[in-house]
Enzyme design. Structure first.
Site, PDB file in Angstrom:
ATOM      1  N   CYS A   2      10.192   6.512  56.277  1.00  8.31           N
ATOM      2  CA  CYS A   2      10.991   5.387  55.849  1.00  8.31           C
ATOM      3  C   CYS A   2      11.011   4.477  57.065  1.00  8.31           C
ATOM      4  CB  CYS A   2      12.410   5.789  55.469  1.00  8.31           C
ATOM      5  SG  CYS A   2      12.554   6.902  54.052  1.00  8.31           S
ATOM      6  N   ARG A  27       5.536   2.564  56.201  1.00  7.44           N
ATOM      7  CA  ARG A  27       6.265   3.820  56.374  1.00  7.44           C
ATOM      8  C   ARG A  27       7.011   4.230  55.106  1.00  7.44           C
ATOM      9  NH1 ARG A  27       7.017   4.945  62.145  1.00  7.44           N
ATOM     10  NH2 ARG A  27       8.443   6.580  61.515  1.00  7.44           N
ATOM     11  N   TRP A  74      11.130   5.785  51.429  1.00  7.32           N
ATOM     12  CA  TRP A  74      10.205   6.709  50.783  1.00  7.32           C
ATOM     13  C   TRP A  74      11.081   7.822  50.258  1.00  7.32           C
ATOM     14  CZ3 TRP A  74       8.636  11.808  51.001  1.00  7.32           C
ATOM     15  CH2 TRP A  74       7.417  12.108  50.382  1.00  7.32           C
ATOM     16  N   ASN A 100      16.735   7.609  58.208  1.00  4.51           N
ATOM     17  CA  ASN A 100      15.467   8.306  57.972  1.00  4.51           C
ATOM     18  C   ASN A 100      15.687   9.788  58.227  1.00  4.51           C
ATOM     19  OD1 ASN A 100      14.321   5.808  57.647  1.00  4.51           O
ATOM     20  ND2 ASN A 100      13.206   5.827  59.584  1.00  4.51           N
ATOM     21  N   GLY A 101      14.995  10.629  57.459  1.00  7.84           N
ATOM     22  CA  GLY A 101      15.119  12.069  57.653  1.00  7.84           C
ATOM     23  C   GLY A 101      15.792  12.730  56.467  1.00  7.84           C
ATOM     24  N   GLU A 486     -12.708  15.446  54.843  1.00  7.01           N
ATOM     25  CA  GLU A 486     -12.084  14.158  55.156  1.00  7.01           C
ATOM     26  C   GLU A 486     -12.514  13.086  54.161  1.00  7.01           C
ATOM     27  OE1 GLU A 486      -9.926  11.100  57.024  1.00  7.01           O
ATOM     28  OE2 GLU A 486      -9.685  13.263  56.842  1.00  7.01           O
ATOM     29  N   LYS A 490      -9.938  11.004  51.670  1.00  7.77           N
ATOM     30  CA  LYS A 490      -9.834   9.543  51.606  1.00  7.77           C
ATOM     31  C   LYS A 490      -9.914   9.047  50.168  1.00  7.77           C
ATOM     32  CE  LYS A 490      -8.872   8.691  55.559  1.00  7.77           C
ATOM     33  NZ  LYS A 490      -8.134   9.909  55.393  1.00  7.77           N
ATOM     34  N   GLU A 493      -6.663   9.915  48.344  1.00  8.08           N
ATOM     35  CA  GLU A 493      -5.492   9.182  48.824  1.00  8.08           C
ATOM     36  C   GLU A 493      -5.403   7.779  48.250  1.00  8.08           C
ATOM     37  OE1 GLU A 493      -4.262  10.531  53.267  1.00  8.08           O
ATOM     38  OE2 GLU A 493      -6.218   9.588  53.083  1.00  8.08           O
ATOM     39  N   HIS A 509     -20.609  29.326  44.600  1.00  2.00           N
ATOM     40  CA  HIS A 509     -19.576  30.334  44.399  1.00  2.00           C
ATOM     41  C   HIS A 509     -18.412  29.786  43.573  1.00  2.00           C
ATOM     42  CE1 HIS A 509     -21.400  33.316  47.068  1.00  2.00           C
ATOM     43  NE2 HIS A 509     -21.723  32.294  47.842  1.00  2.00           N
ATOM     44  N   LYS A 608       3.015   6.573  55.898  1.00  6.23           N
ATOM     45  CA  LYS A 608       2.164   6.712  57.068  1.00  6.23           C
ATOM     46  C   LYS A 608       2.621   7.827  58.003  1.00  6.23           C
ATOM     47  CE  LYS A 608      -1.205   5.490  59.735  1.00  6.23           C
ATOM     48  NZ  LYS A 608      -2.575   5.796  59.315  1.00  6.23           N
TER      49      LYS A 608
END
Length: 613
Positions: A2, A27, A74, A100-101, A486, A490, A493, A509, A608
């Protein structure tokens, strides 16, 4: 996860807070709000959605006042809506708080406060904290600063908070524990924020709050710090290195695209001053004091999350190949819950872009308690991880605003490469010839990345063909397996396409059952020791009518004759291929997301800096 912005001083607070919230929107962007002290009362304006919607809502309302707090959310407790948005007022309307938190024991506190007659409007833990502060103030007849300090001794969890009072337009209170908060010091004005991005425009002088510290910011008395145990602290003022232009898009359509294109420079900046081709030296000043412990480590453990975890996987190949040190790569989010075996002589390397990742910080504290040496690799100077570790190296990638990490990943891999080379040279586990060749190749990586970026138009064409695919498979062998992971991350996301990364040998497999004419398979098929085996994997996909997008070494003729599409990258040492091969995968994800109409810089449900567990 946040964003907090606060201002007190001679300016109108609202424009400063709004601009700061726009800078911090990466954020958190479920809802936004501000509280302003206009001299007679607190004006609270909150809106679900982005900062632009808050601006439109407040356009014709009273936004006067020289003290204000703002927040981009967030969601954790309670869905994103106007009521759950911050700031949260006290029951008597005299105070407002942004947070925040997560307050882990909020339910117990809320139950007790309800018994005392408190009425709550939202579903949030933050409102509970505001009411607790109000309750302490009423019961103990103390000032706001003391009430905040006492209340914080009752809560369990993480917080960065800023509180303002209707009755005092010259003061705000701020505090932190396990969630970042920085105070900017100007001329007769002060700023608070989750990170330095909203502050750099106004001042270079900042104080980073440490865990358990509370700040009283008063225009007459200045800045005073105490711990929640009431011990006085002398503020340590630092100078910001951040540049304002780094926070702008610079003509690019999105921050993510800008940051992809910044990688030749960010990789160069990461190496600058650390390699000396003439003297054949690698030097990482941030770890020199502890170099012997790292060189003699019995085992190295990487702890990280998300993209940083993928960088750690690349690091595992680098360290074991060049330094011959046993390596384990752990999800930081799982590390602390397993009672891990950590012995004397082990080194834990924590990797984080923001330096504030809550899970990684928790892993650090656990490893420290067991006596391990902790080395940090992060991008943000003054961040919590940089202060919690014994030593470390900054990546110097510059601010990364796009939620999907790009240049931070290649910078982390660059630092890990330098570290592995330095340790290998000290241990004499790498020949002089190979050390020299790798050093030269590494020095040339920025130019090679620049050349790959010239394939953007071709990659955009490939993206247009596969933008509607519901699934995608990414394959790589050896050190390119983390690159496949990675690349898949991407795509997930930012385009919301389901994608999975696999070691190429594992395809038969299980995942081979998914291959059909609709699903593209992206293969890192560069010329290395496992090239022929990767070619076999491609043939297996083609035999089942799958579509193949291959990343190949320039001049390749074999894969080019099999795959549906190829993107060439320059030849380089096998161990350095991840620094180049990841670039076309970033561009592919970016263009697919844009074509699908996705919010590239602020993908849904993500933020982020993950500062809560």
């Amino acid at each position: 996860m946040c964003g907090i912005v606060a201002y007190i001083g001679h300016r109108d607070a609202y424009p400063v807070v709004i601009k700061g919230l726009q800078r911090l929107e990466y954020r958190g962007y479920d809802s936004a709000g501000v509280a302003l002290n206009c001299g007679e009362e607190l004006n609270l304006y909150k809106k679900q959605g982005k900062v632009a919607e808050l601006e439109a809502y407040a356009k014709d309302l009273d936004t006067s006042g020289n003290i204000g707090i703002g927040h981009t959310r967030w969601a954790t407790h309670g869905e994103p809506n106007d009521v759950n948005a911050h700031p949260h007022p006290s029951g008597n309307g005299k105070f407002a708080l942004v947070h925040n938190g997560i307050i882990e024991n909020y339910a117990v506190i809320k139950e007790e406060l309800v018994k005392r007659g408190h009425v709550f409007q939202s579903e949030t833990d933050t409102e509970v904290l505001m009411h607790l502060i109000e309750d302490v103030m009423d019961k103990q007849k103390c000032n706001l600063f003391t009430a905040v300090r006492i209340a914080l001794n009752e809560v369990v969890g993480a917080y960065a908070i800023v509180v303002i009072s209707k009755d005092n337009k010259n003061e705000l209170i701020a505090a932190r524990k396990s969630s970042p908060l920085v105070i900017g010091i100007g001329k007769n004005e002060y700023f608070c924020a989750s990170d330095a991005t909203p502050i750099v425009e106004y001042t270079k002088n900042v104080v980073y709050l440490d865990d358990g510290e509370i700040a009283k910011i008063n225009l007459q008395e200045g800045l005073k710090l105490k711990t929640i145990k009431n011990q006085e602290i002398t503020p340590y003022v630092q100078e910001l290195e951040l540049k304002l232009e780094a926070l702008e898009k610079g003509g690019y359509d999105h921050f993510m695209l800008k940051e992809i294109y910044e990688q030749p420079r960010s990789i160069h900046d990461c190496m600058r001053g650390r390699i000396n081709l003439e003297d054949q030296l690698v030097s990482l000043g941030g770890i020199l004091e502890y170099k012997d412990q790292i060189v003699n480590a019995n085992r190295i453990i990487f702890v990280a999350c998300g993209t940083s975890w993928h960088a750690g996987l690349v690091g595992e190949y680098l360290f074991e190949e060049l330094a011959r040190t046993p390596v384990e790569v752990e999800y930081a989010s799982e590390f602390r819950y397993r009672n891990p075996v950590i012995n004397e002589g082990d080194v834990v390397i924590a990797i984080s872009q923001s330096g504030e990742t809550a899970d990684t910080l928790a892993a650090i504290e656990l490893a420290k308690s067991k006596g391990a040496l902790i080395v940090g690799i992060c991008n943000v100077v003054g961040s919590s991880i940089s202060r919690a570790t014994h030593c470390g190296s900054y990546t110097h990638a510059g601010p990364e605003i796009g939620v999907a990490s790009t240049k931070a990943f290649t910078a982390q891999v660059t630092v890990l490469t330098l570290m592995a080379l330095m340790i290998g040279r000290e241990k004499d586990t790498i020949s002089n010839e190979r050390f020299t060749r790798l050093l030269i190749d590494l020095h040339n990586i920025p130019d090679k990345v620049e050349s790959v970026l010239k394939s953007d138009a071709k990659i955009q064409h490939i993206a247009d063909i596969y933008k509607d695919a519901p699934n995608a498979l990414y394959l790589g062998r050896g050190i390119n397996f983390p690159v496949a992971l990675e690349g898949a991350l991407k795509l997930k996301e930012i385009s919301y396409i389901h994608a999975e990364g696999y070691p190429a040998a594992e395809m038969k497999h299980g995942p081979i059952a998914l291959i059909d004419e609709e699903m593209p398979t992206v293969v890192i098929a560069t010329k290395d020791a496992s090239y022929e085996k990767v070619v076999s994997n491609i043939q297996e996909v083609k035999a089942r009518k799958g579509k193949v997008i291959a990343i190949v070494t320039k001049g390749d003729s074999v894969v080019s004759g099999i795959a549906d599409h190829v993107v060439e990258i320059p030849k380089t040492d096998d161990l350095l291929v991840p620094l180049i091969a990841t670039i076309p995968l970033q561009l592919l994800s970016y263009h697919i997301a844009v074509m699908r109409g996705c919010n590239v810089d602020q993908p849904r449900n993500l933020a982020k800096s993950v500062t809560v567990e």
